[in-house]
Motif scaffolding. Structure first.
Motif, PDB file in Angstrom:
ATOM      1  N   SER A   1      87.464  10.620  33.468  1.00 37.19           N
ATOM      2  CA  SER A   1      88.509  11.500  33.136  1.00 37.19           C
ATOM      3  C   SER A   1      88.134  13.022  32.722  1.00 37.19           C
ATOM      4  O   SER A   1      88.634  14.062  33.317  1.00 37.19           O
TER       5      SER A   1
ATOM      6  N   ARG B   1      94.391  16.259  38.995  1.00 40.56           N
ATOM      7  CA  ARG B   1      95.313  15.284  39.107  1.00 40.56           C
ATOM      8  C   ARG B   1      94.437  13.892  38.958  1.00 40.56           C
ATOM      9  O   ARG B   1      94.921  12.968  38.422  1.00 40.56           O
ATOM     10  N   GLN B   2      93.353  14.046  39.704  1.00 35.48           N
ATOM     11  CA  GLN B   2      92.223  12.860  39.544  1.00 35.48           C
ATOM     12  C   GLN B   2      91.971  12.441  38.132  1.00 35.48           C
ATOM     13  O   GLN B   2      91.664  11.376  37.893  1.00 35.48           O
TER      14      GLN B   2
ATOM     15  N   ASP C   1      93.936  12.927  35.484  1.00 33.66           N
ATOM     16  CA  ASP C   1      95.138  12.068  34.991  1.00 33.66           C
ATOM     17  C   ASP C   1      95.094  10.774  35.506  1.00 33.66           C
ATOM     18  O   ASP C   1      95.389   9.790  34.697  1.00 33.66           O
ATOM     19  N   GLU C   2      94.437  10.610  36.574  1.00 36.29           N
ATOM     20  CA  GLU C   2      94.575   9.001  37.312  1.00 36.29           C
ATOM     21  C   GLU C   2      93.740   8.273  36.460  1.00 36.29           C
ATOM     22  O   GLU C   2      93.708   7.061  36.106  1.00 36.29           O
ATOM     23  N   GLU C   3      92.526   8.960  35.947  1.00 34.90           N
ATOM     24  CA  GLU C   3      91.250   7.991  35.244  1.00 34.90           C
ATOM     25  C   GLU C   3      91.972   7.828  34.066  1.00 34.90           C
ATOM     26  O   GLU C   3      91.627   6.853  33.353  1.00 34.90           O
TER      27      GLU C   3
ATOM     28  N   HIS D   1      93.805   4.834  34.323  1.00 32.72           N
ATOM     29  CA  HIS D   1      93.192   3.724  34.455  1.00 32.72           C
ATOM     30  C   HIS D   1      92.808   3.188  33.165  1.00 32.72           C
ATOM     31  O   HIS D   1      92.485   1.972  32.577  1.00 32.72           O
TER      32      HIS D   1
ATOM     33  N   GLU E   1      91.956  -0.318  43.962  1.00 32.74           N
ATOM     34  CA  GLU E   1      92.169   1.064  43.820  1.00 32.74           C
ATOM     35  C   GLU E   1      90.568   1.662  43.967  1.00 32.74           C
ATOM     36  O   GLU E   1      90.692   2.795  44.748  1.00 32.74           O
TER      37      GLU E   1
ATOM     38  N   GLU F   1      89.962   4.903  46.265  1.00 28.45           N
ATOM     39  CA  GLU F   1      89.373   5.938  46.065  1.00 28.45           C
ATOM     40  C   GLU F   1      87.958   6.485  46.588  1.00 28.45           C
ATOM     41  O   GLU F   1      87.519   7.500  47.306  1.00 28.45           O
TER      42      GLU F   1
ATOM     43  N   PRO G   1     100.494   9.681  39.018  1.00 26.26           N
ATOM     44  CA  PRO G   1      99.834   8.643  38.424  1.00 26.26           C
ATOM     45  C   PRO G   1     100.490   7.921  37.564  1.00 26.26           C
ATOM     46  O   PRO G   1     101.487   8.436  36.869  1.00 26.26           O
TER      47      PRO G   1
END
Ligand code: FEO
Length: 168
Positions: free
Chosen positions: A21, A45-46, A48-50, A53, A126, A130, A168
């Motif tokens: 992140s 955004r990526q 935020d996704e992490e 996770h 996932e 990715e 996310p």
């Protein structure tokens, strides 16, 4: 009660997701100040996704009677030479995470913790997604090379991809 060996391995993974992140946040900042607003949106955004996770692992650990623990993080890289380099590094990092998830899955099998193994299926899928997304982006960036208008279009495309993706 969560198996201690599995708990320790999950906590290592929590650290890696948290680092991911921060790494993508650092890359997003570089993109934003270097004229790639679309790539910046994509990477924010990526990032935020992490974080999502990471949180998913935190809740799982605590819900199973274990205890999630945070560790210190190293400072992520902040200087890049090009957008190509940024996405090459994203790809390399995702491959590292895939390997790490696979190793974690291996530990759950050794410890006969099939519940956690089952939980990890989500991460395994996932990672396939990715890696495939990053590989598509990387191919496009490699194809345009140093062409300025090509780069401009890729940046627009990353903006559109970000807008179209579910939160996310
Ligand atoms: Fe959490 Fe992009 O792997």
């Amino acid at each position: 009660m969560l198996n201690k060996k599995v708990e320790k391995a999950i906590n290592e993974q929590i650290k890696k997701e948290e680092f991911s992140s921060r790494l993508y946040l650092s890359m997003a900042i570089w993109c934003e100040v270097n004229g790639f607003p679309g790539a910046a949106s994509f990477l924010y955004r990526q990032s935020d996704e992490e974080r999502m996770h990471q949180l998913k692992f935190v809740h799982y650990t605590n819900d199973r009677g274990g205890s999630a623990a945070l560790m210190s993080l190293e400072k992520p890289e902040a200087e890049f030479n090009s957008l190509l380099e940024v996405f090459q590094k994203v790809m390399k990092h995702e491959q590292f995470i895939t390997e790490s998830i696979n190793e974690l899955y291996g530990i759950t099998l050794e410890e006969k913790d099939y519940t956690t193994g089952n939980f990890l299926q989500w991460y395994i899928n996932e990672q396939i997604e990715e890696e495939s997304t990053m590989s598509t982006i990387l191919d496009k960036i490699s194809l345009v090379g140093n062409d300025k208008s090509g780069m401009f279009h890729i940046d627009k495309e990353l903006e559109a991809m970000t807008a179209a993706a579910p939160a996310p």
